[in-house]
Design a protein around this motif. Structure first.
Motif, short mmCIF file in Angstrom:
data_model
loop_
_atom_site.label_atom_id
_atom_site.label_comp_id
_atom_site.label_asym_id
_atom_site.label_seq_id
_atom_site.Cartn_x
_atom_site.Cartn_y
_atom_site.Cartn_z
N ILE A 154 0.11 -0.29 -11.72
CA ILE A 154 -0.41 0.90 -11.04
C ILE A 154 -1.43 0.49 -9.97
O ILE A 154 -2.29 -0.36 -10.22
CB ILE A 154 -1.08 1.86 -12.04
CG1 ILE A 154 -0.07 2.36 -13.08
CG2 ILE A 154 -1.73 3.05 -11.31
CD1 ILE A 154 1.08 3.18 -12.51
N SER A 155 -1.32 1.10 -8.79
CA SER A 155 -2.32 0.93 -7.74
C SER A 155 -3.36 2.04 -7.87
O SER A 155 -3.02 3.22 -7.93
CB SER A 155 -1.67 0.99 -6.36
OG SER A 155 -2.65 0.94 -5.34
N ILE A 156 -4.63 1.65 -7.93
CA ILE A 156 -5.74 2.61 -8.00
C ILE A 156 -6.41 2.65 -6.65
O ILE A 156 -6.78 1.62 -6.09
CB ILE A 156 -6.75 2.20 -9.09
CG1 ILE A 156 -6.09 2.23 -10.47
CG2 ILE A 156 -7.97 3.12 -9.06
CD1 ILE A 156 -7.01 1.76 -11.58
N LYS A 157 -6.58 3.86 -6.12
CA LYS A 157 -7.24 4.04 -4.82
C LYS A 157 -8.36 5.05 -4.97
O LYS A 157 -8.11 6.23 -5.24
CB LYS A 157 -6.24 4.51 -3.76
CG LYS A 157 -5.18 3.48 -3.41
CD LYS A 157 -4.25 3.98 -2.32
CE LYS A 157 -3.26 2.90 -1.90
NZ LYS A 157 -2.31 3.37 -0.86
N THR A 158 -9.59 4.59 -4.80
CA THR A 158 -10.71 5.52 -4.93
C THR A 158 -10.66 6.61 -3.87
O THR A 158 -11.18 7.70 -4.08
CB THR A 158 -12.05 4.76 -4.82
OG1 THR A 158 -12.08 4.00 -3.61
CG2 THR A 158 -12.23 3.83 -6.01
N ALA A 159 -10.00 6.34 -2.74
CA ALA A 159 -9.91 7.36 -1.68
C ALA A 159 -9.15 8.59 -2.13
O ALA A 159 -9.32 9.66 -1.55
CB ALA A 159 -9.26 6.77 -0.43
N ARG A 160 -8.29 8.47 -3.15
CA ARG A 160 -7.53 9.64 -3.59
C ARG A 160 -7.89 10.10 -5.01
O ARG A 160 -7.51 11.19 -5.41
CB ARG A 160 -6.03 9.37 -3.51
CG ARG A 160 -5.53 8.36 -4.52
CD ARG A 160 -4.02 8.22 -4.47
NE ARG A 160 -3.60 7.18 -5.39
CZ ARG A 160 -2.71 6.25 -5.13
NH1 ARG A 160 -2.13 6.22 -3.95
NH2 ARG A 160 -2.39 5.35 -6.03
#
Length: 367
Positions: free
Chosen positions: A263-269
């Motif tokens: 899984i890719s985690i993106k704080t922007a979303r």
């Protein structure tokens, strides 16, 4: 410590060159600066990067939902009432980067008020992360030159290669050129931004089987359910869910369906709060993660490294932390610097960075 105001300020900073990938092309960072004001005068900041071709948000929609939906409901709440704030945000469907920016700005207020870095509040595992750099669509020699420059100037040895073009040979050839030029010790992985079908993705991975790719991200659309399962089951390259796994429920679906293995985690979303929920779910399911990038500016990148360095699980891999270098300028008083292939967490309280008022005045687009 109550919230007394929330601002959504649009700004635009040109890129040094257009950024091209399968889902779109951008020429400037048309982002939104979100500021949360607390009653004692502390102001928290965060950055919301619209991606209309990915999440449906635009600069105008982020401003509208913050100004007319979220701000009237959270003004008057304490910054420590984060569950109540999220109850307000979650009543509205979609709008992930608008919600994420409010969440991170609230955390910034808390950190500033306590005199503690957000990364310490979140977990404090380490003070830095290794950096992965995204290489976008360009002729092979241009892609190779960019990667070599990042290695020579910043010490970066992990590269995410944008793929998803037709014919498939455009991208398999580019990856081969990068491997031949950079040698076996550099890590390469690919991101298709949903550009291929299952059969095209399978062909591409077969053609690149000898290149030692470490990850393959979103090679095909999320709604091609059976195709994604088939592709993930037939390849030995770990499959990363990104745009298809933006919330804990989607993460569970992708992993249990066999459509992804990471899984890719993106704080922007997902902000800091939502990102922790995704991270803890992945830890519980025994799944690896990678810290992704929303083509963030330096403020967004500071948020990513603060979260990634805070946790053992997220700091294990190189994070996508360098694409702010594609911007011709930025808003911060002190720029982030990548050295030796690493980016340190900014050392100040909260997120650890400050917005330069003169630069904001220059680049904002609402005045």
């Amino acid at each position: 410590m109550k919230i007394v105001a929330v601002e959504a300020i649009p700004f635009a900073v040109p890129y040094r060159k257009p950024l091209r990938f399968a889902s779109g092309e951008v020429h400037s960072a048309d982002h939104v600066l979100v500021r949360v004001h607390a009653e004692d005068g502390v102001v928290g900041v965060a950055e919301a990067p619209p991606r209309p071709y990915t999440y449906g948000e635009t600069q105008a929609s982020i401003r509208a939902v913050v100004d007319t939906v979220f701000a009237p409901e959270i003004v008057g709440l304490s910054v420590f009432e984060r569950e109540r704030i999220h109850a307000v945000l979650d009543r509205t469907i979609g709008n992930p980067t608008a919600k994420a920016a409010i969440d991170m700005a609230v955390w910034d207020v808390i950190g500033r008020r306590l005199g503690v870095g957000v990364s310490e509040l979140l977990g404090g595992y380490t003070d830095r992360m290794r950096v992965s750099h995204m290489v976008g669509f360009a002729p092979d020699d241009v892609m190779v030159a960019e990667a070599q420059r990042m290695r020579d100037e910043h010490g970066v040895t992990t590269f995410k290669v944008k793929v998803g073009r037709r014919p498939v040979a455009l991208d398999t050839g580019a990856c081969r050129a990068l491997r031949e030029a950079l040698g076996p010790d550099v890590e390469l992985y690919v991101d298709g931004n949903r550009g291929w079908t299952a059969s095209e993705a399978a062909r591409a991975l077969d053609e690149m089987a000898d290149l030692g790719l470490t990850l393959s991200e979103e090679l095909m659309p999320a709604d091609q359910v059976l195709g994604r399962r088939w592709l993930t089951a037939r390849t030995t390259v770990p499959t990363v869910a990104d745009e298809s796994a933006t919330r804990p429920g989607e993460v569970t679906r992708e992993l249990l369906d066999g459509a992804a293995t990471m899984i890719s985690i993106k704080t922007a979303r997902t902000g800091f709060t939502g990102s922790q929920r995704v991270l803890h779910l992945c830890e519980g399911l025994g799944t690896e993660v990678v810290m992704g990038n929303q083509v963030d500016g330096q403020l967004g990148t500071a948020c990513t490294v603060a979260f990634g360095a805070a946790h053992r699980h997220t700091s294990a891999r190189a994070g996508e932390l360098s694409n702010y270098l594609d911007m011709s300028d930025d808003l911060l008083t002190e720029p982030l610097r990548i050295s030796g292939g690493e980016l340190r967490v900014p050392g100040g309280p909260g997120i650890g960075v400050d917005v330069d008022p003169d630069k904001l005045a220059h680049y904002r687009t609402d005045t």
